[in-house]
Write an enzyme that holds these catalytic residues in place. Structure first.
Site, PDB file in Angstrom:
ATOM      1  N   ASP A  84       0.912  -1.235   0.151  1.00  0.00           N
ATOM      2  CA  ASP A  84      -0.173  -0.059  -0.044  1.00  0.00           C
ATOM      3  C   ASP A  84       0.763   1.190   0.111  1.00  0.00           C
ATOM      4  O   ASP A  84       0.314   2.404  -0.257  1.00  0.00           O
ATOM      5  CB  ASP A  84      -0.958  -0.015   1.045  1.00  0.00           C
ATOM      6  CG  ASP A  84      -0.172  -0.278   2.412  1.00  0.00           C
ATOM      7  OD1 ASP A  84       0.920   0.194   2.796  1.00  0.00           O
ATOM      8  OD2 ASP A  84      -0.695  -0.773   3.342  1.00  0.00           O
ATOM      9  N   HIS A 118       6.600  -7.658  -1.313  1.00  0.00           N
ATOM     10  CA  HIS A 118       5.771  -8.198  -2.033  1.00  0.00           C
ATOM     11  C   HIS A 118       5.477  -7.449  -3.287  1.00  0.00           C
ATOM     12  O   HIS A 118       4.255  -7.375  -3.671  1.00  0.00           O
ATOM     13  CB  HIS A 118       4.534  -8.705  -1.081  1.00  0.00           C
ATOM     14  CG  HIS A 118       4.684  -9.845  -0.303  1.00  0.00           C
ATOM     15  ND1 HIS A 118       3.840 -10.200   0.814  1.00  0.00           N
ATOM     16  CD2 HIS A 118       5.496 -10.800  -0.433  1.00  0.00           C
ATOM     17  CE1 HIS A 118       4.228 -11.421   1.190  1.00  0.00           C
ATOM     18  NE2 HIS A 118       5.309 -11.745   0.440  1.00  0.00           N
ATOM     19  N   GLY A 174       1.917  -6.816  13.075  1.00  0.00           N
ATOM     20  CA  GLY A 174       0.714  -6.589  12.157  1.00  0.00           C
ATOM     21  C   GLY A 174       0.686  -7.826  11.084  1.00  0.00           C
ATOM     22  O   GLY A 174       0.040  -7.636  10.115  1.00  0.00           O
ATOM     23  N   ASN A 186       0.794  -7.401  17.909  1.00  0.00           N
ATOM     24  CA  ASN A 186       0.051  -8.054  17.028  1.00  0.00           C
ATOM     25  C   ASN A 186      -1.286  -8.212  17.913  1.00  0.00           C
ATOM     26  O   ASN A 186      -1.259  -8.582  18.669  1.00  0.00           O
ATOM     27  CB  ASN A 186       0.177  -9.441  16.435  1.00  0.00           C
ATOM     28  CG  ASN A 186      -0.371  -9.629  15.161  1.00  0.00           C
ATOM     29  OD1 ASN A 186       0.011  -9.130  14.088  1.00  0.00           O
ATOM     30  ND2 ASN A 186      -1.046 -10.748  14.898  1.00  0.00           N
TER      31      ASN A 186
HETATM   32  P1  OAD Z   1      -2.712 -11.288   7.679  1.00  0.00           P
HETATM   33  O1  OAD Z   1      -4.129 -10.612   7.298  1.00  0.00           O
HETATM   34  O2  OAD Z   1      -2.711 -12.794   7.271  1.00  0.00           O
HETATM   35  O3  OAD Z   1      -2.733 -10.933   9.058  1.00  0.00           O
HETATM   36  C1  OAD Z   1      -2.795  -9.782   9.783  1.00  0.00           C
HETATM   37  C2  OAD Z   1      -2.414  -9.497  11.160  1.00  0.00           C
HETATM   38  O4  OAD Z   1      -2.508  -8.263  11.665  1.00  0.00           O
HETATM   39  C3  OAD Z   1      -3.415 -10.742  11.853  1.00  0.00           C
HETATM   40  O5  OAD Z   1      -2.736 -11.656  12.740  1.00  0.00           O
HETATM   41  C4  OAD Z   1      -3.919  -9.706  12.867  1.00  0.00           C
HETATM   42  O6  OAD Z   1      -4.353 -10.144  14.368  1.00  0.00           O
HETATM   43  C5  OAD Z   1      -3.181  -8.512  13.154  1.00  0.00           C
HETATM   44  N1  OAD Z   1      -4.046  -7.233  12.971  1.00  0.00           N
HETATM   45  C6  OAD Z   1      -5.237  -7.071  12.589  1.00  0.00           C
HETATM   46  N2  OAD Z   1      -5.218  -5.620  12.707  1.00  0.00           N
HETATM   47  C7  OAD Z   1      -4.304  -5.132  13.791  1.00  0.00           C
HETATM   48  C8  OAD Z   1      -4.090  -3.949  14.469  1.00  0.00           C
HETATM   49  N3  OAD Z   1      -4.893  -2.897  14.479  1.00  0.00           N
HETATM   50  N4  OAD Z   1      -2.919  -3.838  15.095  1.00  0.00           N
HETATM   51  C9  OAD Z   1      -1.958  -4.949  15.133  1.00  0.00           C
HETATM   52  N5  OAD Z   1      -2.297  -6.140  14.400  1.00  0.00           N
HETATM   53  C10 OAD Z   1      -3.377  -6.076  14.131  1.00  0.00           C
HETATM   54  O7  OAD Z   1      -1.869 -10.254   6.820  1.00  0.00           O
HETATM   55  P2  OAD Z   1      -0.186 -10.434   6.530  1.00  0.00           P
HETATM   56  O8  OAD Z   1       0.319 -11.379   7.533  1.00  0.00           O
HETATM   57  O9  OAD Z   1       0.337  -9.178   6.201  1.00  0.00           O
HETATM   58  O10 OAD Z   1       0.551 -11.358   0.247  1.00  0.00           O
HETATM   59  O11 OAD Z   1      -0.488 -11.655   5.218  1.00  0.00           O
HETATM   60  C11 OAD Z   1       0.744 -11.985   4.579  1.00  0.00           C
HETATM   61  C12 OAD Z   1       0.630 -11.798   3.130  1.00  0.00           C
HETATM   62  O12 OAD Z   1      -0.232 -12.548   2.696  1.00  0.00           O
HETATM   63  C13 OAD Z   1       0.276 -10.590   2.463  1.00  0.00           C
HETATM   64  O13 OAD Z   1       1.672  -9.648   2.359  1.00  0.00           O
HETATM   65  C14 OAD Z   1      -0.383 -10.791   1.127  1.00  0.00           C
HETATM   66  C15 OAD Z   1      -1.229 -12.222   1.798  1.00  0.00           C
HETATM   67  O14 OAD Z   1      -1.511 -13.001   0.658  1.00  0.00           O
HETATM   68  C16 OAD Z   1       0.817 -10.922  -0.944  1.00  0.00           C
HETATM   69  O15 OAD Z   1       0.064  -9.933  -1.244  1.00  0.00           O
HETATM   70  C17 OAD Z   1       1.740 -11.273  -1.646  1.00  0.00           C
END
Ligand code: OAD
Ligand code: ZN
Length: 232
Positions: free
Chosen positions: A91, A106, A173, A199
């Site tokens: 983003d 990514h 996050g 997280n």
């Molecule tokens: P996820 O959606 O898998 O995880 C998001 C994490 O953020 C979760 O563990 C939530 O508990 C946490 N979360 C949500 N709101 C929050 C807040 N306000 N403060 C702190 N934590 C919070 O997202 P990613 O781990 O980024 O790949 O996913 C990894 C990859 O999977 C992404 O980069 C994407 C996706 O497929 C690509 O686009 C290539």
């Protein structure tokens, strides 16, 4: 001075108004992830995939970095070359908050590249009213500069060097479920780093975390950064 390495995921942008992936049942803004985030999905329906990323790009410009992004920028201001930030997010909010040492593993919503000659383009220089933008050099289709499922993330060599060198590795996050990023915490720990997580939920790779701060990044990160910088 200690070297800090940060890894962020969708959770840090959640409070800017961008939905995370796992919280939406395997869907990315109501689309099947395989459809919009895989080379096969693009081959099958490039118009739909392009429309999806045009929408995501517009959305990314319509939201603002939040105080967690700004806290990391402040950390970088003080630590300079002892600070590096890897993000799984596409983003652009870290850069818009002023961060400079950002590794977008990514890819990015704000760039595209040619499937034929690999020329790079900035979204702002493309005519996005055309369903599938074409390369000005060779005429072939452009594609969004996003690392899709099944593709190899960018900068892995550089990331590995940082993982080996850092003293503190902090993940913010991210669910710790998408590899290789999910394995970084293990690598950093095996090479001797102190590992910290901020997280909302407990991440899948919790076993390698020394210090867990459970809650929202906008609430927990700014005081944590102040503490690290020795001001609290
Ligand atoms: P996820 O959606 O898998 O995880 C998001 C994490 O953020 C979760 O563990 C939530 O508990 C946490 N979360 C949500 N709101 C929050 C807040 N306000 N403060 C702190 N934590 C919070 O997202 P990613 O781990 O980024 O790949 O996913 C990894 C990859 O999977 C992404 O980069 C994407 C996706 O497929 C690509 O686009 C290539
Ligand atoms: Zn081309």
């Amino acid at each position: 001075m200690k070297k800090y390495l940060i890894l962020t995921g969708a959770g840090i942008s959640a409070e800017s108004g961008i939905r995370t992936f796992r919280d939406s049942g395997g869907l990315w803004e109501d689309h099947d992830v395989e459809q919009v985030a895989s080379p096969a999905g693009f081959q099958q329906d490039p118009k739909l995939v392009w429309q999806f990323y045009k929408d995501r790009y517009a959305q990314s410009l319509s939201v603002e970095p939040n105080i967690a992004h700004h806290a990391l920028r402040k950390m970088e201001d003080e630590l300079q070359d002892n600070f590096h930030l890897i993000t799984q997010n596409v983003d652009g909010l870290h850069s818009r908050a002023g961060s400079e040492r950002v590794i977008e593993m990514h890819g990015s919503l704000s760039t595209a590249f040619c499937c034929g000659c690999r020329a790079n383009y900035r979204m702002e220089e493309l005519d996005l009213s055309i369903a599938i933008p074409l390369c000005k050099k060779c005429g072939k289709s452009l594609r969004p500069d996003i690392v899709w499922f099944g593709e190899i993330p960018y900068y892995l060599y550089e990331i590995e060097q940082h993982l080996k060198e850092c003293d503190v590795f902090m993940v913010i996050g991210t669910s710790g479920s998408v590899y290789p990023a999910a394995g970084f915490v293990m690598t950093a720990k095996l090479f001797g780093a102190h590992t910290i997580a901020v997280n909302l939920d407990r991440p899948d790779n919790l076993g390698f975390i020394d210090e867990m701060h459970q809650g929202k990044s906008t609430e927990l990160l700014p005081p944590l950064v102040e503490k690290i910088l020795g001001r609290l």
